[in-house]
Design a protein around this motif. Structure first.
Motif, short mmCIF file in Angstrom:
data_model
loop_
_atom_site.label_atom_id
_atom_site.label_comp_id
_atom_site.label_asym_id
_atom_site.label_seq_id
_atom_site.Cartn_x
_atom_site.Cartn_y
_atom_site.Cartn_z
N GLY A 12 15.23 9.53 68.90
CA GLY A 12 14.85 10.31 67.72
C GLY A 12 14.86 11.80 68.01
N ALA A 13 14.47 12.17 69.23
CA ALA A 13 14.42 13.58 69.61
C ALA A 13 15.81 14.20 69.62
CB ALA A 13 13.75 13.74 70.97
N LEU A 14 16.79 13.47 70.10
CA LEU A 14 18.16 13.99 70.14
C LEU A 14 18.68 14.27 68.74
CD1 LEU A 14 19.70 11.74 72.95
CD2 LEU A 14 19.11 14.17 73.09
N ARG A 15 18.31 13.42 67.79
CA ARG A 15 18.72 13.68 66.40
C ARG A 15 18.02 14.91 65.85
NH1 ARG A 15 18.13 7.97 66.24
NH2 ARG A 15 16.06 8.19 65.31
N GLU A 16 16.75 15.06 66.19
CA GLU A 16 15.96 16.18 65.67
C GLU A 16 16.45 17.53 66.19
OE1 GLU A 16 13.11 18.18 63.50
OE2 GLU A 16 13.64 16.05 63.40
N LEU A 17 16.97 17.56 67.41
CA LEU A 17 17.44 18.82 67.98
C LEU A 17 18.51 19.47 67.11
CD1 LEU A 17 17.72 18.16 71.82
CD2 LEU A 17 16.35 19.92 70.70
N ALA A 18 19.27 18.65 66.41
CA ALA A 18 20.36 19.18 65.59
C ALA A 18 19.84 19.97 64.39
CB ALA A 18 21.24 18.04 65.10
N SER A 19 18.54 19.87 64.08
CA SER A 19 18.01 20.56 62.90
C SER A 19 17.54 21.98 63.20
CB SER A 19 16.83 19.75 62.31
OG SER A 19 15.70 19.84 63.15
N SER A 20 17.53 22.38 64.46
CA SER A 20 17.08 23.73 64.79
C SER A 20 18.09 24.76 64.32
CB SER A 20 16.85 23.85 66.30
OG SER A 20 18.05 23.59 66.99
N ARG A 21 17.58 25.93 63.96
CA ARG A 21 18.46 26.97 63.43
C ARG A 21 18.07 28.33 63.99
NH1 ARG A 21 20.78 23.12 62.40
NH2 ARG A 21 21.59 22.33 60.43
N VAL A 22 19.07 29.15 64.28
CA VAL A 22 18.86 30.53 64.70
C VAL A 22 19.66 31.43 63.77
CG1 VAL A 22 19.28 32.24 66.51
CG2 VAL A 22 18.41 29.98 67.11
N ASP A 23 19.02 32.44 63.23
CA ASP A 23 19.68 33.41 62.37
C ASP A 23 20.17 34.56 63.25
OD1 ASP A 23 20.50 35.20 60.49
OD2 ASP A 23 18.52 35.49 59.56
N VAL B 168 21.29 25.73 75.03
CA VAL B 168 21.67 26.95 74.32
C VAL B 168 22.82 26.68 73.36
CG1 VAL B 168 22.68 29.26 74.60
CG2 VAL B 168 20.82 28.52 76.10
N GLU B 169 23.82 25.93 73.83
CA GLU B 169 24.97 25.61 72.98
C GLU B 169 24.52 24.87 71.72
OE1 GLU B 169 28.00 26.52 73.31
OE2 GLU B 169 28.64 26.62 75.40
N ARG B 170 23.64 23.89 71.90
CA ARG B 170 23.17 23.11 70.75
C ARG B 170 22.36 23.99 69.80
NH1 ARG B 170 22.18 17.57 69.71
NH2 ARG B 170 22.96 17.02 71.76
N LEU B 171 21.53 24.84 70.36
CA LEU B 171 20.66 25.68 69.54
C LEU B 171 21.46 26.68 68.71
CD1 LEU B 171 17.69 26.47 68.90
CD2 LEU B 171 17.85 28.11 70.78
N LEU B 172 22.54 27.20 69.27
CA LEU B 172 23.28 28.27 68.60
C LEU B 172 24.55 27.81 67.88
CD1 LEU B 172 22.85 31.10 71.25
CD2 LEU B 172 21.86 30.98 68.96
N ARG B 173 24.74 26.51 67.79
CA ARG B 173 25.96 26.08 67.12
C ARG B 173 25.76 25.89 65.62
NH1 ARG B 173 26.49 19.83 69.28
NH2 ARG B 173 24.91 18.90 67.92
N GLY B 174 24.50 25.73 65.16
CA GLY B 174 24.24 25.49 63.73
C GLY B 174 24.15 26.79 62.97
N GLU B 175 24.19 26.68 61.66
CA GLU B 175 24.07 27.85 60.80
C GLU B 175 22.62 27.98 60.34
OE1 GLU B 175 26.32 30.08 60.31
OE2 GLU B 175 27.77 28.96 61.50
N ALA B 176 22.18 29.20 60.12
CA ALA B 176 20.81 29.44 59.69
C ALA B 176 20.72 29.31 58.18
CB ALA B 176 20.37 30.84 60.12
N THR B 177 20.45 28.11 57.71
CA THR B 177 20.38 27.86 56.28
C THR B 177 19.10 27.13 55.94
OG1 THR B 177 21.57 25.76 56.53
CG2 THR B 177 22.89 27.71 56.04
N GLY B 178 18.66 27.29 54.70
CA GLY B 178 17.50 26.55 54.25
C GLY B 178 16.19 27.17 54.69
N ALA B 179 15.11 26.63 54.16
CA ALA B 179 13.78 27.13 54.49
C ALA B 179 13.37 26.69 55.88
CB ALA B 179 12.77 26.61 53.46
N THR B 180 12.41 27.38 56.44
CA THR B 180 11.90 27.02 57.76
C THR B 180 11.24 25.65 57.70
OG1 THR B 180 11.50 29.33 58.23
CG2 THR B 180 10.37 27.72 59.62
#
Length: 517
Positions: free
Chosen positions: A456-467, A417-429
């Motif tokens: 590779g999966a750990l790097r990819e997790l950082a690209s998820s975004r929640v608005d 949850v922390e990882r999912l909600l720490r990023g900003e919702a920017t850019g196209a889906t």
């Protein structure tokens, strides 16, 4: 100890003396952010329809984290209409395109046996690589499906008729079994049982493929009675031995891997199973087991624990089982009976079931409408939480219930949850791409494939975004409560009314109540 106590204990939470902020407080957060959203209040009473809480309960129990739009659409329906819409909308096929490797013949059982050690490692590495792509495919299907109930039931049967890539090895077999489970997911249990019993992945997993007259293997016969049909204590050891003889000769073709019946390997002698005597073959033993009332009771009990409550009142369960059996083992009829029962809708049964890792991970992504790229990282997250798709821990499948929660898995859920909600919702889906796996030649052993894919999966997790702001806006537009949209009961540790939208959403998703459904 009930599920709420388990979640609270694992979180170290203490019931607060103050109540959670109401809908107006949460939605006021958005307004104070100067985003122009109107304040929202508790969901209004409807002239007809089940309302917001019932809709969230129904969809949360039968799917993966309903979105605001899904809850809104079901809230105007009656309970009966909602159940019928779920059942009538069930699908029998996946919508997502499978990985190409799962459609190919792949390695044959004969070729794998004949390979040198080095060649065998390379072949198994290719199967593991394909298996990871298959996990990404099913995760994507769960995320994108228009029938979450179909995927929940496919997952349920995957745990009931457990097989694992660790032993089966051949990914194409696992893919075909997954299609089989989905095709029959809400159909007839008797047809599903017959189909799974001849399924090559099952034949390999429980060693039926090598069972022959004079040397019957009892693994499948035992699990067939204990796990798939009758349940523990409703058969004897002699029944297992006799039933095992009936399945001798059921095997797979060494080239194609398809089901193959070998008459010369079958024990055609007289057998006695559950008091019935004859020159039974495997299909006849299955019908004997299906004729036992205990089979309907056992399966109905598992469905009850999956959808209603950890325990069932004996009379209520008997009623559901009787309807299940009288319908000709129609799974949708069993579900209709369960979802229409007073027990399903009872307030005391809400928030009593623990979300599985698939429900928690996929449900969070769906409920928050997260924008993600490759789905494989989320399959890895599920595996880390204890639910590795295509690899249940043993023949009993996943234990489920309170076994999903301990201090380690709860911490891992919090980190997700922390990882999912720490990023900003920017850019196209981002596009839902195929899993970016190590190319053949870069990783020559199964272990290397998994290690590289996980990195590779750990790097990819950082690209998820929640608005978060957009999510609160949708809740406000529906005149609903954020808390009642995500939680089965009042928050244990409510967010501050002064919190920003992302922090408020984070507080809801980290609350012990969010672990339950």
């Amino acid at each position: 100890m009930d599920a709420r106590s388990t979640a609270n204990r694992a979180a170290g939470a203490v019931e607060p003396s103050r109540r959670a902020p109401g809908a107006s407080g949460m939605c006021g957060i958005v307004a104070r952010c100067a985003l122009g959203f109107a304040l929202c209040s508790a969901a209004p009473a409807l002239a007809s329809g089940m309302g917001w809480d019932d809709a969230r309960h129904l969809l949360g129990r039968t799917g993966f984290g309903p979105s605001v739009a899904e809850i809104r659409d079901f809230a105007v329906l009656t309970r009966e209409q909602g159940v019928e819409r779920l059942l009538s909308g069930a699908r029998t096929e996946a919508a997502a395109a499978p990985p190409a490797c799962a459609l190919q013949a792949g390695t044959s059982p004969r070729a794998l046996r004949a390979a040198s050690v080095e060649a065998r490692n390379a072949l198994l590495a290719a199967e593991v690589r394909c298996g990871l792509a298959l996990r990404a495919w099913w995760t994507r299907e769960m995320l994108e499906t228009l029938s979450p109930l179909t995927e929940r039931m496919t997952l349920f049967w995957h745990g009931h008729f457990a097989t694992s890539q660790r032993k089966v090895r051949f990914t194409a077999m696992l893919y075909r079994q997954n299609l089989l489970l989905r095709r029959h997911a809400l159909g007839r249990f008797d047809e599903l049982l017959h189909a799974v019993s001849r399924d090559p992945a099952m034949l390999l997993y429980l060693d039926t493929a090598t069972s022959r007259a004079g040397r019957p293997n009892e693994n499948f016969a035992r699990e067939l009675m204990e796990l798939f049909t009758l349940g523990e204590g409703r058969y004897g050891e002699q029944d297992v031995r006799e039933a095992a003889r009936a399945f001798t000769g059921w095997s797979i073709d060494p080239e194609s891997g398809a089901f193959l019946q070998r008459p010369f390997a079958h024990d055609g002698g007289t057998k006695t199973v559950l008091g019935r005597t004859g020159r039974f073959e495997g299909a006849e033993v299955l019908d004997i087991l299906l004729a036992e009332p205990a089979t309907a009771l056992h399966v109905a009990g598992k469905l009850w624990r999956e959808f209603v409550a950890p325990q069932a009142h004996a009379a209520e369960l008997e009623r559901v089982a009787a309807r299940f059996r009288a319908s000709g083992y129609r799974i949708d009829e069993a579900l209709r009976a369960l979802l229409s029962s007073a027990a399903f809708w009872a307030p005391q049964n809400r928030g009593t079931l623990v979300k599985s890792p698939a429900e928690f991970v996929v449900g969070t992504l769906r409920a928050l409408e997260a924008r993600i790229g490759d789905p494989l990282p989320y399959a890895f997250v599920m595996a880390g939480l204890g639910q590795n798709l295509f690899a249940p821990p043993n023949v009993k499948g996943w234990p489920g219930g309170e076994a999903w929660i301990d201090s380690a898995t709860l911490l891992a859920r919090k980190q997700f949850v922390e990882r999912l909600l720490r990023g900003e919702a920017t850019g196209a889906t981002p596009a839902m791409t195929a899993a970016a796996l190590p190319a053949a030649g870069r990783a020559q052993t199964p272990q290397q494939v998994i290690r590289e894919a996980r990195r590779g999966a750990l790097r990819e997790l950082a690209s998820s975004r929640v608005d978060a702001e957009g999510w609160f806006a949708r809740v406000c537009a529906a005149q609903a409560s954020p808390q009642r949209t995500l939680l089965a009961f009042e928050a244990v540790t409510p967010a501050s009314a002064a919190a920003a939208p992302r922090e408020a959403l984070r507080a809801l998703a980290l609350d012990p109540a969010y672990q339950l459904k």
